[in-house]
Enzyme design. Sequence first.
Site, PDB file in Angstrom:
ATOM      1  N   LYS A   1       3.558 -10.559  10.482  1.00  0.00           N
ATOM      2  CA  LYS A   1       2.961 -10.439   9.147  1.00  0.00           C
ATOM      3  C   LYS A   1       3.366 -11.614   8.255  1.00  0.00           C
ATOM      4  O   LYS A   1       4.550 -11.849   8.009  1.00  0.00           O
ATOM      5  CB  LYS A   1       3.391  -9.110   8.518  1.00  0.00           C
ATOM      6  CG  LYS A   1       2.781  -8.862   7.155  1.00  0.00           C
ATOM      7  CD  LYS A   1       2.735  -7.382   6.867  1.00  0.00           C
ATOM      8  CE  LYS A   1       2.390  -7.109   5.417  1.00  0.00           C
ATOM      9  NZ  LYS A   1       2.018  -5.725   5.191  1.00  0.00           N
TER      10      LYS A   1
ATOM     11  N   ARG B   1      -1.598  -1.248  14.454  1.00  0.00           N
ATOM     12  CA  ARG B   1      -0.551  -2.067  15.080  1.00  0.00           C
ATOM     13  C   ARG B   1      -1.013  -2.509  16.464  1.00  0.00           C
ATOM     14  O   ARG B   1      -1.760  -1.791  17.130  1.00  0.00           O
ATOM     15  CB  ARG B   1       0.745  -1.263  15.268  1.00  0.00           C
ATOM     16  CG  ARG B   1       1.421  -0.868  13.979  1.00  0.00           C
ATOM     17  CD  ARG B   1       2.134  -2.069  13.338  1.00  0.00           C
ATOM     18  NE  ARG B   1       2.795  -1.695  12.110  1.00  0.00           N
ATOM     19  CZ  ARG B   1       2.216  -1.669  10.906  1.00  0.00           C
ATOM     20  NH1 ARG B   1       0.964  -2.014  10.772  1.00  0.00           N
ATOM     21  NH2 ARG B   1       2.890  -1.329   9.836  1.00  0.00           N
TER      22      ARG B   1
ATOM     23  N   ARG C   1       0.842  -1.195   0.000  1.00  0.00           N
ATOM     24  CA  ARG C   1       0.000   0.000   0.000  1.00  0.00           C
ATOM     25  C   ARG C   1       0.879   1.247   0.000  1.00  0.00           C
ATOM     26  O   ARG C   1       1.988   1.230   0.518  1.00  0.00           O
ATOM     27  CB  ARG C   1      -0.875   0.022   1.260  1.00  0.00           C
ATOM     28  CG  ARG C   1      -1.900  -1.080   1.270  1.00  0.00           C
ATOM     29  CD  ARG C   1      -3.079  -0.740   2.139  1.00  0.00           C
ATOM     30  NE  ARG C   1      -2.736  -0.398   3.503  1.00  0.00           N
ATOM     31  CZ  ARG C   1      -3.437   0.490   4.232  1.00  0.00           C
ATOM     32  NH1 ARG C   1      -4.462   1.118   3.702  1.00  0.00           N
ATOM     33  NH2 ARG C   1      -3.099   0.737   5.478  1.00  0.00           N
TER      34      ARG C   1
HETATM   35  P1  ATP Z   1      -0.555  -1.328   6.961  1.00  0.00           P
HETATM   36  O1  ATP Z   1      -0.940  -1.808   8.295  1.00  0.00           O
HETATM   37  O2  ATP Z   1      -0.838   0.120   6.715  1.00  0.00           O
HETATM   38  O3  ATP Z   1      -1.026  -2.193   5.853  1.00  0.00           O
HETATM   39  P2  ATP Z   1       2.148  -2.185   6.542  1.00  0.00           P
HETATM   40  O4  ATP Z   1       3.403  -1.685   7.166  1.00  0.00           O
HETATM   41  O5  ATP Z   1       1.822  -3.612   6.654  1.00  0.00           O
HETATM   42  O6  ATP Z   1       0.984  -1.282   7.068  1.00  0.00           O
HETATM   43  P3  ATP Z   1       1.838  -2.344   3.745  1.00  0.00           P
HETATM   44  O7  ATP Z   1       1.910  -1.294   2.700  1.00  0.00           O
HETATM   45  O8  ATP Z   1       0.544  -3.055   3.957  1.00  0.00           O
HETATM   46  O9  ATP Z   1       2.280  -1.719   5.095  1.00  0.00           O
HETATM   47  O10 ATP Z   1       2.946  -3.439   3.431  1.00  0.00           O
HETATM   48  C1  ATP Z   1       4.231  -3.043   3.072  1.00  0.00           C
HETATM   49  C2  ATP Z   1       5.145  -3.235   4.273  1.00  0.00           C
HETATM   50  O11 ATP Z   1       5.224  -4.632   4.544  1.00  0.00           O
HETATM   51  C3  ATP Z   1       6.572  -2.818   3.995  1.00  0.00           C
HETATM   52  O12 ATP Z   1       6.760  -1.475   4.356  1.00  0.00           O
HETATM   53  C4  ATP Z   1       7.396  -3.747   4.870  1.00  0.00           C
HETATM   54  O13 ATP Z   1       7.538  -3.269   6.172  1.00  0.00           O
HETATM   55  C5  ATP Z   1       6.532  -4.998   4.953  1.00  0.00           C
HETATM   56  N1  ATP Z   1       6.980  -6.050   4.021  1.00  0.00           N
HETATM   57  C6  ATP Z   1       7.563  -5.928   2.815  1.00  0.00           C
HETATM   58  N2  ATP Z   1       7.787  -7.130   2.250  1.00  0.00           N
HETATM   59  C7  ATP Z   1       7.332  -8.047   3.138  1.00  0.00           C
HETATM   60  C8  ATP Z   1       7.277  -9.445   3.132  1.00  0.00           C
HETATM   61  N3  ATP Z   1       7.710 -10.182   2.110  1.00  0.00           N
HETATM   62  N4  ATP Z   1       6.743 -10.043   4.228  1.00  0.00           N
HETATM   63  C9  ATP Z   1       6.285  -9.330   5.280  1.00  0.00           C
HETATM   64  N5  ATP Z   1       6.294  -7.996   5.327  1.00  0.00           N
HETATM   65  C10 ATP Z   1       6.820  -7.353   4.273  1.00  0.00           C
HETATM   66  C1  BTN Z   2       0.665  -4.921   1.610  1.00  0.00           C
HETATM   67  O1  BTN Z   2       0.836  -5.592   2.631  1.00  0.00           O
HETATM   68  O2  BTN Z   2       0.682  -3.695   1.574  1.00  0.00           O
HETATM   69  C2  BTN Z   2       0.317  -5.600   0.330  1.00  0.00           C
HETATM   70  C3  BTN Z   2       1.435  -6.341  -0.283  1.00  0.00           C
HETATM   71  C4  BTN Z   2       0.999  -6.963  -1.575  1.00  0.00           C
HETATM   72  C5  BTN Z   2       2.117  -7.648  -2.276  1.00  0.00           C
HETATM   73  C6  BTN Z   2       1.625  -8.366  -3.499  1.00  0.00           C
HETATM   74  S1  BTN Z   2       2.841  -9.440  -4.186  1.00  0.00           S
HETATM   75  C7  BTN Z   2       1.843  -9.679  -5.589  1.00  0.00           C
HETATM   76  C8  BTN Z   2       1.255  -8.334  -5.934  1.00  0.00           C
HETATM   77  N1  BTN Z   2       2.165  -7.557  -6.740  1.00  0.00           N
HETATM   78  C9  BTN Z   2       2.586  -6.469  -6.112  1.00  0.00           C
HETATM   79  O3  BTN Z   2       3.397  -5.647  -6.583  1.00  0.00           O
HETATM   80  N2  BTN Z   2       2.041  -6.405  -4.894  1.00  0.00           N
HETATM   81  C10 BTN Z   2       1.152  -7.504  -4.651  1.00  0.00           C
END
Ligand code: ATP
Ligand code: BTN
Length: 318
Positions: free
Chosen positions: A183, A316, A118
């Site tokens: 996560k 969180r 996101r």
């Molecule tokens: P939100 O609660 O707003 O969704 P979030 O920190 O989970 O917050 P997202 O945009 O949903 O944000 O997910 C992207 C975030 O997830 C990255 O900033 C990183 O911290 C984390 N992330 C990136 N790759 C992975 C992965 N493969 N597995 C777990 N977490 C990851």
């Molecule tokens: C999140 O936690 O913010 C969402 C992560 C979504 C990752 C998946 S991987 C397959 C698809 N392609 C992308 O570039 N993002 C989503």
Amino acid sequence: MKNFIELFRLIRILSTGDAYSGKQLEEYLEISLSVLNQHIQTLRHWGLEIKFQTIKGYYLLSPIELLDEKKILRDLPEGRIKVLALVDSTNQYLLDNIETLRSGDACVAEHQTAGRGRRGREWVSPFGQNLYLSMFWRLERGTASAVGLSLVIGILITEVLHNLGGLDIRVKWPNDLYYRDKKLAGVLVELLGKKFKPAQVIIGMGLNINNTLSNKGIEQNWSHLKEAGITIDRNKLTVLLLLKLRSQLIVFEKTGLSTFISKWNELDNYLNRPVKLILGNQQIQGISRGIDQYGGLLLETKGGIKTYQIGDISLRGR
Ligand code: ATP
Ligand code: BTN
């Protein structure tokens, strides 16, 4: 220019986890030592953990079962899945081809060079380890009917994983899957179109399978399916997820979020637990009380229960 044919042959050779000397690899691929070294660097850059020991030679830290279109199609009679070795983002790939797509069309990749979460955050996507899957859907009733879609996708994935034995996997508002407060997966829904005219949506999901992520780029605790008690070939998982999504999105289009709210409450990782909401520089503490009919988060504070809509908010635990 990278020689992708040689690179993918090298991956195939190493995928079993067996070790090969530099000399053997040079001979199999008919390349020089310096080209082999460049290829190994490229694969490491893609996230493959290639080790080297003087006696054993080169080997992959953990063997990989490569994605295989034929294997997927065997169990997915409807087909309509594209297997990509390398892509910027599977969501972007579908967006780039959106005019040619029908509801349910999907793609899956071994490695994303610009996987996204996101608000443009990075999704760490090493080669061959996790699942990076995207599917297209057309919403006949417009973007207005997408309310709660990312939550529903989280529920559907969690149900698939529960059937595979991962009973402690839960959903986290608004777009994540968690295992024991870490996560495990993320969902990215990207919407195109107008409120009340047929709209298009790309649904992307990233699911960690093995313990092979480095912490680079990940600012929070993360988990993977193995830790959650599931060992599964990514080809089979792709099939199960697509079958589930393709059938249940038809239901979602008819009923919206309403049919899924009780399920969300059953699966909600933070229901009735203390949480904080992060809105830019501001933090609000309270108790999470589930979701409303639009998928908004219900947060109880001293002032009562207030709803927060999905947007620039992160939830969180605390
Ligand atoms: P939100 O609660 O707003 O969704 P979030 O920190 O989970 O917050 P997202 O945009 O949903 O944000 O997910 C992207 C975030 O997830 C990255 O900033 C990183 O911290 C984390 N992330 C990136 N790759 C992975 C992965 N493969 N597995 C777990 N977490 C990851
Ligand atoms: C999140 O936690 O913010 C969402 C992560 C979504 C990752 C998946 S991987 C397959 C698809 N392609 C992308 O570039 N993002 C989503």
